[in-house]
Design a protein around this motif. Sequence first.
Motif, PDB file in Angstrom:
ATOM      1  N   LEU A 184      36.070  35.497  32.534  1.00 26.53           N
ATOM      2  CA  LEU A 184      35.235  35.092  33.672  1.00 26.53           C
ATOM      3  C   LEU A 184      33.816  34.824  33.167  1.00 26.53           C
ATOM      4  O   LEU A 184      33.339  35.487  32.247  1.00 26.53           O
ATOM      5  N   TRP A 203      41.319  36.923  40.741  1.00 22.58           N
ATOM      6  CA  TRP A 203      41.022  37.694  39.526  1.00 22.58           C
ATOM      7  C   TRP A 203      41.806  38.997  39.425  1.00 22.58           C
ATOM      8  O   TRP A 203      42.262  39.372  38.342  1.00 22.58           O
ATOM      9  N   HIS A 204      41.983  39.668  40.560  1.00 19.99           N
ATOM     10  CA  HIS A 204      42.636  40.980  40.470  1.00 19.99           C
ATOM     11  C   HIS A 204      44.107  40.832  40.111  1.00 19.99           C
ATOM     12  O   HIS A 204      44.642  41.568  39.267  1.00 19.99           O
ATOM     13  N   MET A 227      36.191  50.269  43.520  1.00 21.06           N
ATOM     14  CA  MET A 227      36.542  49.247  42.522  1.00 21.06           C
ATOM     15  C   MET A 227      35.398  48.243  42.374  1.00 21.06           C
ATOM     16  O   MET A 227      34.846  47.774  43.360  1.00 21.06           O
ATOM     17  N   LEU A 228      35.034  47.963  41.140  1.00 23.42           N
ATOM     18  CA  LEU A 228      33.987  46.961  40.912  1.00 23.42           C
ATOM     19  C   LEU A 228      34.532  45.556  41.191  1.00 23.42           C
ATOM     20  O   LEU A 228      35.733  45.317  41.113  1.00 23.42           O
ATOM     21  N   VAL A 229      33.628  44.637  41.503  1.00 20.87           N
ATOM     22  CA  VAL A 229      33.999  43.220  41.581  1.00 20.87           C
ATOM     23  C   VAL A 229      33.278  42.497  40.442  1.00 20.87           C
ATOM     24  O   VAL A 229      32.243  42.976  39.948  1.00 20.87           O
ATOM     25  N   PRO A 230      33.833  41.356  40.009  1.00 21.43           N
ATOM     26  CA  PRO A 230      33.139  40.590  38.965  1.00 21.43           C
ATOM     27  C   PRO A 230      31.695  40.338  39.377  1.00 21.43           C
ATOM     28  O   PRO A 230      31.409  40.118  40.559  1.00 21.43           O
ATOM     29  N   GLY A 276      38.006  50.456  37.685  1.00 24.13           N
ATOM     30  CA  GLY A 276      39.102  50.688  38.624  1.00 24.13           C
ATOM     31  C   GLY A 276      40.063  49.505  38.663  1.00 24.13           C
ATOM     32  O   GLY A 276      40.766  49.296  39.648  1.00 24.13           O
ATOM     33  N   TRP A 277      40.107  48.747  37.604  1.00 18.25           N
ATOM     34  CA  TRP A 277      40.958  47.551  37.519  1.00 18.25           C
ATOM     35  C   TRP A 277      42.296  47.901  36.862  1.00 18.25           C
ATOM     36  O   TRP A 277      42.427  48.949  36.217  1.00 18.25           O
ATOM     37  N   ARG A 317      38.074  47.972  32.039  1.00 22.05           N
ATOM     38  CA  ARG A 317      39.054  47.925  33.123  1.00 22.05           C
ATOM     39  C   ARG A 317      39.188  49.301  33.782  1.00 22.05           C
ATOM     40  O   ARG A 317      39.249  49.405  35.014  1.00 22.05           O
TER      41      ARG A 317
END
Lengths: 369, 369
Positions: free
Chosen positions: B336, B323-324, A1-4, A298-299, A294
Amino acid sequence: MLVPGSVIGILGGGQLGRMIALAAAELGLKTHVLCPDKDSPAFQVSAHHICAAYDDRDALDRFAAAVDVVTYEFENVPLSTAEFLVARVPLKPGAKALAVTQDRLLEKTFVRDLSIETAPFAAVDDLAGLERAVAALGLPAVLKTRRFGYDGKGQVMIRPGDDLTAAWHALGRQSAILEGFVAFEREVSVVAARRGDGAFSAFDVTENVHREHILHTSTVPAALTAETAKRARIIARTIGDALDYEGVFAVELFVVGRGAGERVVVNEIAPRVHNSGHWTQDGAVTSQFEQHVRAIAGWPLGEVSRIGRAQMTNLIGADVHDWHALLAEPGAHVHLYGKDEARAGRKMGHVVRVKRDPDVCANIPEEGC
Amino acid sequence: MLVPGSVIGILGGGQLGRMIALAAAELGLKTHVLCPDKDSPAFQVSAHHICAAYDDRDALDRFAAAVDVVTYEFENVPLSTAEFLVARVPLKPGAKALAVTQDRLLEKTFVRDLSIETAPFAAVDDLAGLERAVAALGLPAVLKTRRFGYDGKGQVMIRPGDDLTAAWHALGRQSAILEGFVAFEREVSVVAARRGDGAFSAFDVTENVHREHILHTSTVPAALTAETAKRARIIARTIGDALDYEGVFAVELFVVGRGAGERVVVNEIAPRVHNSGHWTQDGAVTSQFEQHVRAIAGWPLGEVSRIGRAQMTNLIGADVHDWHALLAEPGAHVHLYGKDEARAGRKMGHVVRVKRDPDVCANIPEEGC
């Protein structure tokens, strides 16, 4: 999963890549665009880009090193490019989606093997093969190159009495597919998103009108029975699952028959955000571009419900010269792609108009903020 | 009037500049950002930027030569910078808006001279002046620097019995203004747009709640009588006209009294897009960012009607770590800003939630697309 803060690499710098980049930015993600065209619209909205050919391995190496995931805006990414990247960085959607959808014969076979109806088709490798295919499918029919066609390019309509040799030469004597004529009532599409773990979400079925083989308008909701609309979504999900798909994709369908006899026939799969999903930018809670981001991040997938009845109209070539009048039209959402030259047939922008839909109003929860 | 493809120069590379750039891109405009901070969020979404101080004349020269119009995301652009640019390229909003709003004393005087009510105020240039001002206005009151204050910075609350010398030293003994206490029921703002030819359009009045001097939520519609809301818009228009304003601006107001006695008192003018207008991104037909771009481009102003009841919540500091969960909340629109470090008090993003508003549903025209 990506992060911001992660970086999405985008292959292709046209309007689709541009709108993916804009949606990624709203979610706090960075983008990096690779495209051979120095005037790529997506370059304008991304701090980083590489202007290089898709088979430039030095450029691909640098690109892969600078991004956390790679996605693409068009299905004709060379498979060798996809394979080179896959060895270095996640590619979403994966190479399988490209392999299947780059070849009309593979694609139709793939769909048929899922027990989903397609137009009748036959492989054509030479003139004798074309004659056999015509004998089997009848005329009218459309002869299409297996690869690299879009917006009506790479295809020849063959009508009864037409000269098959001429058609074969017109297409450049390359590996082809003959598709039987489908007497459709209308054309529709399902724009859907799938995450790697199988989570799936589809926007409302869209009704599409083409002019000169280029999409002219997309309207939601489509004039379909609820059952047909449901069937269209199931088809999209079946295809997405079979491709282990990650991201947004579109399934273009013909609607055949009426009333109780209404059914859908798959025309084409697009492994990317799709022109017929542009209405979601202003007519749905989540846009297809945000949804794609998204999904590949992986969001959680976004809410897909409509906020009204929507119609998207493409601005092709000189249509874009109406930009001022469109900006003055109350409630019209104008999207322009930052392309300088309004050449005939070139997609320059689009407009989305959203109107009240009493059904939608009734469905939105009323509790306060 | 700008044409699509023109370049908007933006002074300031924070989230407001970033969201202006994203809105400009949707309309086919290019952007160029000048900011001294190398990690500016707006740099991520613009193909061109200059990282330089606002008084770097070489940099300003290059910047002016590369853009068709200059706008800004913050009111503390040095006046010498504004004047340097105005000699080279149109600046919108103009230098007058900066001059008036950079100085709390000038601003309050300007508003009072328009016969619009403000909090009672008095200039304070030394300790003796502070004593005189306190005698005139009473306590509690707030002592504020005339210049460079925002989000509660540059101000000291003085309560009955407090030591005036301590307050004067706490503020750094600089030119100041004492503002009498306003016993307000609520805080609201009008976010409005004005074009150079006087065309004006205001979004619905927004109700704002602050926490520790930083905006926490903005909610529309505000709980106001129709008459008060109308008065608030008239105030905004009067101020916009008096400033020959071009672009989006916000007027922050205190609501005083109740029912028939309800009235508004101007607190502050912000010559820029404003945090309390972020709800328009998802809750109005046109966002304040698009509206700002339209206004400074000399284009038709966009439709400002709401599409529901909306609430914007800021994500301050560690709030962004949710955020998630926010992405998983159906219908929540997450924005964001691409900032790496979630420092306390730092604006990291915001969320907009839109709910059904039966009044809005009833007002949208029902005719088909």
